[in-house]
Design an enzyme around this catalytic site. Sequence first.
Site, short mmCIF file in Angstrom:
data_model
loop_
_atom_site.label_atom_id
_atom_site.label_comp_id
_atom_site.label_asym_id
_atom_site.label_seq_id
_atom_site.Cartn_x
_atom_site.Cartn_y
_atom_site.Cartn_z
N LYS A 140 -4.49 27.42 -52.28
CA LYS A 140 -5.75 28.03 -51.98
C LYS A 140 -6.77 27.16 -51.89
CE LYS A 140 -7.07 31.92 -49.89
NZ LYS A 140 -6.06 33.00 -49.19
N ASP A 180 -9.49 31.83 -44.05
CA ASP A 180 -9.51 33.06 -44.85
C ASP A 180 -10.80 33.36 -44.51
OD1 ASP A 180 -7.91 34.07 -47.30
OD2 ASP A 180 -10.13 34.29 -47.83
N1 GLU Z 1 -5.52 33.44 -46.04
C1 GLU Z 1 -4.58 34.05 -45.67
C2 GLU Z 1 -4.06 34.89 -46.98
O1 GLU Z 1 -4.62 35.39 -47.60
C3 GLU Z 1 -3.66 33.28 -44.71
C4 GLU Z 1 -3.27 32.00 -45.29
C5 GLU Z 1 -2.24 31.12 -44.57
O2 GLU Z 1 -2.22 31.27 -43.61
O3 GLU Z 1 -2.05 30.00 -44.85
O4 GLU Z 1 -2.74 35.02 -46.88
#
Ligand code: GLU
Length: 460
Positions: A140, A180
């Site tokens: 992340k 996100d």
């Molecule tokens: N931000 C999204 C999540 O919390 C998607 C992350 C992604 O597609 O890598 O899962």
Amino acid sequence: MSNVEQVTESHVQAAREYVDQVFAIVQQRNPKEDEFQQATKEIFESLVPVFAKHPKYMEHNILERIVEPERMVMFRVPWLDDEGKVQVNRGFRVQYNSAIGPYKGGLRFHPSVNASIIKFLGFEQIFKNSLSGMPIGGGKGGSDFDPKGKSDNEMMRFCQSFMTELYRHIGSDIDVPAGDIGVGAREIGYLYGQYKRIIGGYEAGVITGKGLGYGGSLTRTEATGYGLVYFMDEMLKDHGLRFHGSEVVISGSGNVAIYAIEKAKQLGSKVIACSDSDGYIVDKKGINLDTVKQLKLVGRKRIREYVDIHPHAEYVEGCTGIWSVPCDIALPCATQNEIDEEAAKTLLANGVKAVGEGANMPSTLEAISVFLNSDVLFAPAKAANAGGVAVSALEMSQNSMRLYWTFEEVDQKLRDIMKNIYRNTVDATEEYGYPGNLVIGANIAGFLKVADAMIVQGVI
Ligand code: GLU
């Protein structure tokens, strides 16, 4: 109920002591990181039955390893605003766990972003990604940059600066960011454009959520919201309930909320409220989704303007009150800790039948225990919102093949993935003796695959 009977009180005692001991290390190593400790606590508690039944995970000290990120970078993001002044933000990327695939997880641009937020999101992502059934590890990132009120040019300069540092840490087989909160199609475009310039090649699989014209996947935009509703649909049907004819409250009005509204409506629900960070609207006739899309996706406007177009609707300043709107199904799709104990009790008192988390960690630990100690059906984020990252993994597959699937093909795969996640989560609840507790089920099912991969890969 295989083997549950063989677990003795002393096994449970040893497992509890192990979990408490590692949690004490977490508290000591990560002081004042409330969100991170909250996410850790929830997962750790869920794993007691696993350690009691399979002491090998304690012998390999998996918990202490898994809770420590493989690495985390923090960097300066200097950029020029429209007045020509230098602004400085802080960027982060946590590469949490690569046991089952390259690090994968979104980037969040929001003033609340700090190490605690990024680590809680990254830690959760490990289990969510594992549960999705796709070969992706957990990561992340993000920045405390506030996109609100920024011009397109400022956004572009910020993204270019952010990527100028991030690029050295990522790659299609290393770490694959996505969006996100605060990072949508526009930002992904700027980020990818800069990455491409720096490396001097077209490496589409380095980032997901790309536009359809340059390597994106159909259904990725809709995937988190649609996936949430598919998951809830499975859960409701399993308990003799359905979306059709229900009244639904969905917080948020970003990418997750908008497509959850769309799918819930398609399944015959009336969605009567949604929100943004300023306040919420209630439309008893059912939210007009075209208006919300126009305001939020096209105009980058505030949700309060909905009532200018639909004067019969009501706008209320402040967001927490949205949970006092009576509904059958509540889908928190805004942000972390948006449902506290009091909001959870209000939902119950008003007769809510199911709660499904579209945002990451939208319920506090106290709120979760209110739900779990009631008859309400509760779907935790790791399972219920995994559709977004799952379709990101499908985007990576398509980038590798250099071939693209139709909307229907990806949508069908998403449905199957959400069904499997539901099934695997429920199976884990039954195997470990916690029927109905999907928090435990999702954490256990997500954990086992990663833990087993870590064991066979040696001391990593
Ligand atoms: N931000 C999204 C999540 O919390 C998607 C992350 C992604 O597609 O890598 O899962």
